[in-house]
Design a protein around this motif. Structure first.
Motif, short mmCIF file in Angstrom:
data_model
loop_
_atom_site.label_atom_id
_atom_site.label_comp_id
_atom_site.label_asym_id
_atom_site.label_seq_id
_atom_site.Cartn_x
_atom_site.Cartn_y
_atom_site.Cartn_z
N GLU A 146 105.40 87.15 -24.35
CA GLU A 146 105.69 88.15 -25.38
C GLU A 146 107.18 88.51 -25.39
N ARG A 147 107.74 88.65 -24.20
CA ARG A 147 109.16 89.01 -24.11
C ARG A 147 110.04 87.89 -24.64
N THR A 148 109.69 86.64 -24.33
CA THR A 148 110.44 85.50 -24.86
C THR A 148 110.40 85.51 -26.38
N ASP A 149 109.21 85.70 -26.95
CA ASP A 149 109.10 85.75 -28.42
C ASP A 149 109.93 86.88 -28.99
N SER A 150 109.88 88.03 -28.36
CA SER A 150 110.64 89.19 -28.81
C SER A 150 112.15 88.91 -28.79
N ILE A 151 112.61 88.31 -27.70
CA ILE A 151 114.03 88.00 -27.57
C ILE A 151 114.46 86.99 -28.63
N PHE A 152 113.68 85.94 -28.80
CA PHE A 152 114.03 84.93 -29.80
C PHE A 152 114.00 85.49 -31.22
N ASN A 153 113.00 86.34 -31.50
CA ASN A 153 112.95 86.95 -32.84
C ASN A 153 114.19 87.80 -33.11
N GLN A 154 114.71 88.41 -32.08
CA GLN A 154 115.88 89.27 -32.22
C GLN A 154 117.19 88.47 -32.22
N MET A 155 117.29 87.45 -31.39
CA MET A 155 118.57 86.79 -31.16
C MET A 155 118.79 85.49 -31.94
N ASP A 156 117.75 84.78 -32.25
CA ASP A 156 117.89 83.45 -32.86
C ASP A 156 118.21 83.60 -34.35
N LEU A 157 119.46 83.93 -34.62
CA LEU A 157 119.88 84.27 -35.98
C LEU A 157 119.75 83.11 -36.97
N ASN A 158 119.98 81.89 -36.52
CA ASN A 158 119.89 80.75 -37.44
C ASN A 158 118.53 80.07 -37.39
N CYS A 159 117.59 80.67 -36.67
CA CYS A 159 116.19 80.20 -36.62
C CYS A 159 116.05 78.73 -36.25
N ASP A 160 116.87 78.26 -35.30
CA ASP A 160 116.77 76.86 -34.88
C ASP A 160 115.98 76.71 -33.58
N ASP A 161 115.35 77.80 -33.13
CA ASP A 161 114.51 77.81 -31.94
C ASP A 161 115.29 77.53 -30.65
N LYS A 162 116.56 77.86 -30.64
CA LYS A 162 117.38 77.80 -29.44
C LYS A 162 118.48 78.83 -29.59
N LEU A 163 118.94 79.31 -28.46
CA LEU A 163 120.00 80.32 -28.47
C LEU A 163 121.31 79.71 -28.00
N SER A 164 122.33 79.88 -28.81
CA SER A 164 123.68 79.48 -28.40
C SER A 164 124.27 80.60 -27.54
N LEU A 165 125.37 80.32 -26.89
CA LEU A 165 126.05 81.34 -26.10
C LEU A 165 126.40 82.54 -26.98
N GLU A 166 126.90 82.27 -28.18
CA GLU A 166 127.30 83.35 -29.09
C GLU A 166 126.10 84.21 -29.49
N GLU A 167 124.97 83.58 -29.85
CA GLU A 167 123.77 84.34 -30.21
C GLU A 167 123.30 85.18 -29.03
N PHE A 168 123.34 84.59 -27.85
CA PHE A 168 122.89 85.28 -26.65
C PHE A 168 123.75 86.51 -26.37
N ILE A 169 125.06 86.33 -26.37
CA ILE A 169 125.96 87.44 -26.07
C ILE A 169 125.81 88.56 -27.10
N GLU A 170 125.81 88.22 -28.36
CA GLU A 170 125.67 89.25 -29.40
C GLU A 170 124.31 89.93 -29.32
N GLY A 171 123.27 89.17 -29.06
CA GLY A 171 121.93 89.74 -28.97
C GLY A 171 121.78 90.70 -27.81
N VAL A 172 122.31 90.34 -26.66
CA VAL A 172 122.22 91.23 -25.49
C VAL A 172 123.02 92.50 -25.74
N LYS A 173 124.21 92.37 -26.29
CA LYS A 173 125.05 93.54 -26.52
C LYS A 173 124.39 94.55 -27.47
N LYS A 174 123.53 94.07 -28.36
CA LYS A 174 122.87 94.95 -29.34
C LYS A 174 121.61 95.61 -28.80
#
Length: 185
Positions: A146-174
């Protein structure tokens, strides 16, 4: 004769002072402790897991420690020398937010391809959940999937089912919960 390797060379000490967030005195203390526990001058993955587990006596930290070890082991030789050890702990204990985020990203990017997949996120989160039950307050009692899904729903801005460093950093900061979870505040 035994004293010959009991102190760091001045040049090494100066380099580590510049590369870490520790003072010369702290580095010398870390070195003395390191050499007393691991006289051969290296620490294996199994030894690291055992040591790391002492910080979390109520949980199972071995899987999570494996991921931390991988990031510390900069040359990927399966052993930590003192430089890798102290540089890793410098980031974890006193690193800037940006450095801690990059460290965390490397921990989740298990295969080192520059992206975090859902499977990688799930593996590290599952290991994290085993470490200590007190994390459940931070994790809102969601299970790792559930937490993985929640994180990806929040951070995976381009919906490619993977997180780049930039998506990860921005997502955590928010997300204040993620900042607390990663202990980077």
């Amino acid at each position: 004769m035994g004293k010959r390797h009991s102190k760091l060379a001045p040049r090494t000490l100066a380099e580590l002072r510049d590369q870490t967030n520790f003072t010369v005195e702290e580095i010398q203390d870390w070195y003395k402790e390191f050499k007393s526990k691991w006289p051969k001058g290296v620490l294996t993955s199994e030894e690291f897991k055992k040591e790391y587990s002492t910080f979390f006596p109520l949980g199972d930290a071995s899987e999570f420690a494996k991921h931390v070890f991988r990031v510390f082991d900069q040359n990927a030789d399966g052993k930590l020398d003192f430089r890798e050890f102290v540089c890793g702990f410098s980031i974890v204990l006193r690193g800037r937010m940006e450095d801690k985020l990059k460290f965390s990203f490397q921990m989740y990017d298990i295969n080192g391809n520059g992206f975090i997949s859902r499977e990688e996120m799930l593996e590290v989160l599952a290991a994290m959940y085993k470490v200590e039950s007190s994390l459940s307050n931070v994790l809102d009692r969601e299970d790792p999937e559930e937490r993985t899904d929640s994180i990806f729903n929040q951070m995976d801005l381009n919906c490619d089912d993977k997180l780049s460093l930039e998506e990860f950093i921005e997502g955590v900061k928010k997300d204040p919960r993620l900042v607390k979870l990663m202990d980077i505040s």
